[in-house]
Design a protein around this motif. Sequence first.
Motif, PDB file in Angstrom:
ATOM      1  N   MET A   1     -37.543 -25.730  -1.530  1.00 50.41           N
ATOM      2  CA  MET A   1     -38.325 -26.122  -0.383  1.00 50.41           C
ATOM      3  C   MET A   1     -38.482 -27.649  -0.349  1.00 50.41           C
ATOM      4  SD  MET A   1     -42.197 -25.188   0.806  1.00 50.41           S
ATOM      5  CE  MET A   1     -43.015 -26.421  -0.151  1.00 50.41           C
ATOM      6  N   LYS A   2     -38.608 -28.289  -1.494  1.00 50.65           N
ATOM      7  CA  LYS A   2     -38.790 -29.748  -1.532  1.00 50.65           C
ATOM      8  C   LYS A   2     -37.630 -30.472  -0.859  1.00 50.65           C
ATOM      9  CE  LYS A   2     -41.880 -31.031  -5.198  1.00 50.65           C
ATOM     10  NZ  LYS A   2     -42.079 -31.966  -6.266  1.00 50.65           N
ATOM     11  N   GLN A   3     -36.435 -29.893  -0.907  1.00 46.86           N
ATOM     12  CA  GLN A   3     -35.267 -30.514  -0.287  1.00 46.86           C
ATOM     13  C   GLN A   3     -35.097 -30.085   1.175  1.00 46.86           C
ATOM     14  OE1 GLN A   3     -34.951 -29.108  -3.541  1.00 46.86           O
ATOM     15  NE2 GLN A   3     -35.236 -31.181  -4.310  1.00 46.86           N
ATOM     16  N   GLY A   4     -36.067 -29.329   1.722  1.00 42.08           N
ATOM     17  CA  GLY A   4     -36.010 -28.954   3.130  1.00 42.08           C
ATOM     18  C   GLY A   4     -35.366 -27.607   3.389  1.00 42.08           C
ATOM     19  N   ASP A   5     -35.251 -26.762   2.388  1.00 43.92           N
ATOM     20  CA  ASP A   5     -34.647 -25.447   2.564  1.00 43.92           C
ATOM     21  C   ASP A   5     -35.615 -24.518   3.293  1.00 43.92           C
ATOM     22  OD1 ASP A   5     -33.066 -23.180   2.358  1.00 43.92           O
ATOM     23  OD2 ASP A   5     -33.669 -22.753   0.287  1.00 43.92           O
ATOM     24  N   GLY A   6     -35.278 -24.175   4.521  1.00 45.11           N
ATOM     25  CA  GLY A   6     -36.125 -23.330   5.358  1.00 45.11           C
ATOM     26  C   GLY A   6     -36.291 -21.931   4.810  1.00 45.11           C
ATOM     27  N   ALA A   7     -35.246 -21.408   4.190  1.00 40.34           N
ATOM     28  CA  ALA A   7     -35.316 -20.047   3.636  1.00 40.34           C
ATOM     29  C   ALA A   7     -36.333 -19.989   2.497  1.00 40.34           C
ATOM     30  CB  ALA A   7     -33.934 -19.606   3.137  1.00 40.34           C
ATOM     31  N   SER A   8     -36.376 -21.033   1.677  1.00 33.06           N
ATOM     32  CA  SER A   8     -37.359 -21.085   0.580  1.00 33.06           C
ATOM     33  C   SER A   8     -38.777 -21.144   1.157  1.00 33.06           C
ATOM     34  CB  SER A   8     -37.140 -22.320  -0.298  1.00 33.06           C
ATOM     35  OG  SER A   8     -35.890 -22.260  -0.916  1.00 33.06           O
ATOM     36  N   PHE A   9     -38.948 -21.943   2.198  1.00 30.02           N
ATOM     37  CA  PHE A   9     -40.254 -22.054   2.840  1.00 30.02           C
ATOM     38  C   PHE A   9     -40.652 -20.693   3.428  1.00 30.02           C
ATOM     39  CE2 PHE A   9     -42.887 -22.892   6.623  1.00 30.02           C
ATOM     40  CZ  PHE A   9     -43.955 -23.533   6.020  1.00 30.02           C
ATOM     41  N   ALA A  10     -39.711 -20.015   4.084  1.00 35.40           N
ATOM     42  CA  ALA A  10     -39.997 -18.705   4.683  1.00 35.40           C
ATOM     43  C   ALA A  10     -40.393 -17.704   3.603  1.00 35.40           C
ATOM     44  CB  ALA A  10     -38.787 -18.197   5.464  1.00 35.40           C
ATOM     45  N   GLU A  11     -39.766 -17.776   2.444  1.00 36.48           N
ATOM     46  CA  GLU A  11     -40.103 -16.881   1.330  1.00 36.48           C
ATOM     47  C   GLU A  11     -41.517 -17.164   0.815  1.00 36.48           C
ATOM     48  OE1 GLU A  11     -40.208 -14.034  -1.556  1.00 36.48           O
ATOM     49  OE2 GLU A  11     -38.850 -14.182   0.142  1.00 36.48           O
ATOM     50  N   LEU A  12     -41.870 -18.445   0.698  1.00 36.74           N
ATOM     51  CA  LEU A  12     -43.229 -18.799   0.267  1.00 36.74           C
ATOM     52  C   LEU A  12     -44.258 -18.305   1.286  1.00 36.74           C
ATOM     53  CD1 LEU A  12     -42.713 -22.431  -1.058  1.00 36.74           C
ATOM     54  CD2 LEU A  12     -43.272 -20.395  -2.404  1.00 36.74           C
ATOM     55  N   TYR A  13     -43.942 -18.449   2.564  1.00 35.80           N
ATOM     56  CA  TYR A  13     -44.836 -17.990   3.611  1.00 35.80           C
ATOM     57  C   TYR A  13     -45.013 -16.478   3.521  1.00 35.80           C
ATOM     58  CZ  TYR A  13     -47.054 -17.393   8.152  1.00 35.80           C
ATOM     59  OH  TYR A  13     -47.942 -17.069   9.138  1.00 35.80           O
ATOM     60  N   ARG A  14     -43.903 -15.756   3.370  1.00 39.18           N
ATOM     61  CA  ARG A  14     -43.961 -14.295   3.269  1.00 39.18           C
ATOM     62  C   ARG A  14     -44.774 -13.860   2.060  1.00 39.18           C
ATOM     63  NH1 ARG A  14     -42.326 -10.590   0.392  1.00 39.18           N
ATOM     64  NH2 ARG A  14     -40.955 -11.818  -0.908  1.00 39.18           N
ATOM     65  N   ARG A  15     -44.608 -14.539   0.967  1.00 41.49           N
ATOM     66  CA  ARG A  15     -45.249 -14.163  -0.284  1.00 41.49           C
ATOM     67  C   ARG A  15     -46.758 -14.476  -0.294  1.00 41.49           C
ATOM     68  NH1 ARG A  15     -42.543 -16.349  -5.621  1.00 41.49           N
ATOM     69  NH2 ARG A  15     -40.851 -15.158  -4.733  1.00 41.49           N
ATOM     70  N   TYR A  16     -47.165 -15.601   0.269  1.00 37.73           N
ATOM     71  CA  TYR A  16     -48.556 -16.053   0.104  1.00 37.73           C
ATOM     72  C   TYR A  16     -49.423 -16.003   1.372  1.00 37.73           C
ATOM     73  CZ  TYR A  16     -46.937 -17.812  -4.376  1.00 37.73           C
ATOM     74  OH  TYR A  16     -46.412 -17.903  -5.630  1.00 37.73           O
ATOM     75  N   SER A  17     -48.827 -15.905   2.527  1.00 43.32           N
ATOM     76  CA  SER A  17     -49.609 -16.026   3.764  1.00 43.32           C
ATOM     77  C   SER A  17     -50.675 -14.943   3.903  1.00 43.32           C
ATOM     78  CB  SER A  17     -48.700 -16.033   4.992  1.00 43.32           C
ATOM     79  OG  SER A  17     -48.011 -14.817   5.116  1.00 43.32           O
ATOM     80  N   GLY A  18     -50.389 -13.737   3.491  1.00 45.20           N
ATOM     81  CA  GLY A  18     -51.359 -12.644   3.616  1.00 45.20           C
ATOM     82  C   GLY A  18     -52.627 -12.907   2.810  1.00 45.20           C
ATOM     83  N   ARG A  19     -52.442 -13.311   1.574  1.00 42.41           N
ATOM     84  CA  ARG A  19     -53.615 -13.585   0.719  1.00 42.41           C
ATOM     85  C   ARG A  19     -54.392 -14.812   1.203  1.00 42.41           C
ATOM     86  NH1 ARG A  19     -50.630 -13.104  -4.961  1.00 42.41           N
ATOM     87  NH2 ARG A  19     -48.835 -13.214  -3.610  1.00 42.41           N
ATOM     88  N   ILE A  20     -53.657 -15.838   1.594  1.00 39.69           N
ATOM     89  CA  ILE A  20     -54.311 -17.061   2.080  1.00 39.69           C
ATOM     90  C   ILE A  20     -55.075 -16.749   3.367  1.00 39.69           C
ATOM     91  CG2 ILE A  20     -53.938 -19.413   2.946  1.00 39.69           C
ATOM     92  CD1 ILE A  20     -53.499 -19.087  -0.085  1.00 39.69           C
ATOM     93  N   TYR A  21     -54.432 -15.984   4.250  1.00 36.63           N
ATOM     94  CA  TYR A  21     -55.093 -15.602   5.508  1.00 36.63           C
ATOM     95  C   TYR A  21     -56.380 -14.830   5.224  1.00 36.63           C
ATOM     96  CZ  TYR A  21     -56.112 -13.158   9.834  1.00 36.63           C
ATOM     97  OH  TYR A  21     -56.748 -12.643  10.937  1.00 36.63           O
ATOM     98  N   GLY A  22     -56.321 -13.860   4.334  1.00 38.06           N
ATOM     99  CA  GLY A  22     -57.505 -13.066   3.981  1.00 38.06           C
ATOM    100  C   GLY A  22     -58.627 -13.944   3.454  1.00 38.06           C
ATOM    101  N   ASN A  23     -58.277 -14.905   2.627  1.00 30.18           N
ATOM    102  CA  ASN A  23     -59.271 -15.816   2.069  1.00 30.18           C
ATOM    103  C   ASN A  23     -59.895 -16.680   3.176  1.00 30.18           C
ATOM    104  OD1 ASN A  23     -60.632 -16.931  -0.227  1.00 30.18           O
ATOM    105  ND2 ASN A  23     -59.393 -18.764   0.059  1.00 30.18           N
ATOM    106  N   ILE A  24     -59.061 -17.200   4.054  1.00 26.93           N
ATOM    107  CA  ILE A  24     -59.559 -18.027   5.154  1.00 26.93           C
ATOM    108  C   ILE A  24     -60.453 -17.194   6.078  1.00 26.93           C
ATOM    109  CG2 ILE A  24     -58.888 -19.296   7.242  1.00 26.93           C
ATOM    110  CD1 ILE A  24     -56.361 -20.205   5.736  1.00 26.93           C
ATOM    111  N   LEU A  25     -60.024 -15.977   6.380  1.00 32.97           N
ATOM    112  CA  LEU A  25     -60.787 -15.107   7.274  1.00 32.97           C
ATOM    113  C   LEU A  25     -62.170 -14.799   6.698  1.00 32.97           C
ATOM    114  CD1 LEU A  25     -60.816 -13.518   9.915  1.00 32.97           C
ATOM    115  CD2 LEU A  25     -59.806 -11.587   8.683  1.00 32.97           C
ATOM    116  N   LYS A  26     -62.256 -14.603   5.393  1.00 32.07           N
ATOM    117  CA  LYS A  26     -63.566 -14.371   4.760  1.00 32.07           C
ATOM    118  C   LYS A  26     -64.497 -15.558   4.980  1.00 32.07           C
ATOM    119  CE  LYS A  26     -61.775 -12.050   0.839  1.00 32.07           C
ATOM    120  NZ  LYS A  26     -61.707 -12.010  -0.611  1.00 32.07           N
ATOM    121  N   LEU A  27     -63.933 -16.760   4.983  1.00 34.18           N
ATOM    122  CA  LEU A  27     -64.754 -17.966   5.109  1.00 34.18           C
ATOM    123  C   LEU A  27     -65.144 -18.269   6.552  1.00 34.18           C
ATOM    124  CD1 LEU A  27     -62.844 -20.194   2.538  1.00 34.18           C
ATOM    125  CD2 LEU A  27     -65.082 -19.130   2.219  1.00 34.18           C
ATOM    126  N   VAL A  28     -64.199 -18.136   7.485  1.00 34.75           N
ATOM    127  CA  VAL A  28     -64.504 -18.517   8.877  1.00 34.75           C
ATOM    128  C   VAL A  28     -64.963 -17.340   9.737  1.00 34.75           C
ATOM    129  CG1 VAL A  28     -62.983 -20.527   8.872  1.00 34.75           C
ATOM    130  CG2 VAL A  28     -62.109 -18.339   9.695  1.00 34.75           C
TER     131      VAL A  28
END
Length: 177
Positions: free
Chosen positions: A1-28
């Motif tokens: 991802m550091k070199q601009g690989d979109g597929a790596s970024f998409a994988e990070l988003y797929r892997r972490y977005s659900g948990r991050i979203y849940g955490n944010i939703l609890k707060l806001v």
Amino acid sequence: MKQGDGASFAELYRRYSGRIYGNILKLVKEQQAAEELLQDVFAKLWEKRETICIETSFQSYLFVVSRNAVYNFMRHLAKERRLRNEAALVYLSSYQHVEEQLLERELLSAYESLVHALPPRRQDIYRLCKWEGKSYEEVGAMLGISVATINDHIVKATHFIKTQLSHICILLLLVIY
């Protein structure tokens, strides 16, 4: 991802977005705000991808970034709420100012009507003394009557006007409030 690989970024988003979203939703506690903040977190991650230095887990890093995004969001909301409250106060004070002007006009109109309702001689004496500022002696000399008679007319006119105005004020206040 550091070199601009979109597929790596998409994988990070797929892997972490659900948990991050849940955490944010609890707060806001608001779905749309949580979704926007999640997008902001990952947009910042992409923008700063070359400079990110993660010494602990990537998930911990994302939780810290998302927490900071929520804090900024809350600060912005508080500032916005403060500005809205200040605007409301300005609006209310200007509204009260207009309301006071209307009340003042109504009272002035009522006062003038009450003076007009006085018997003609008493009305003349009242106007000369109270509106034109003439002394009792001057009015007495002008109309050929004694100062005691002038005083009697003024006392009776003032009593009538004050009594009637107090009733009108009570009625106006009941209508307004």
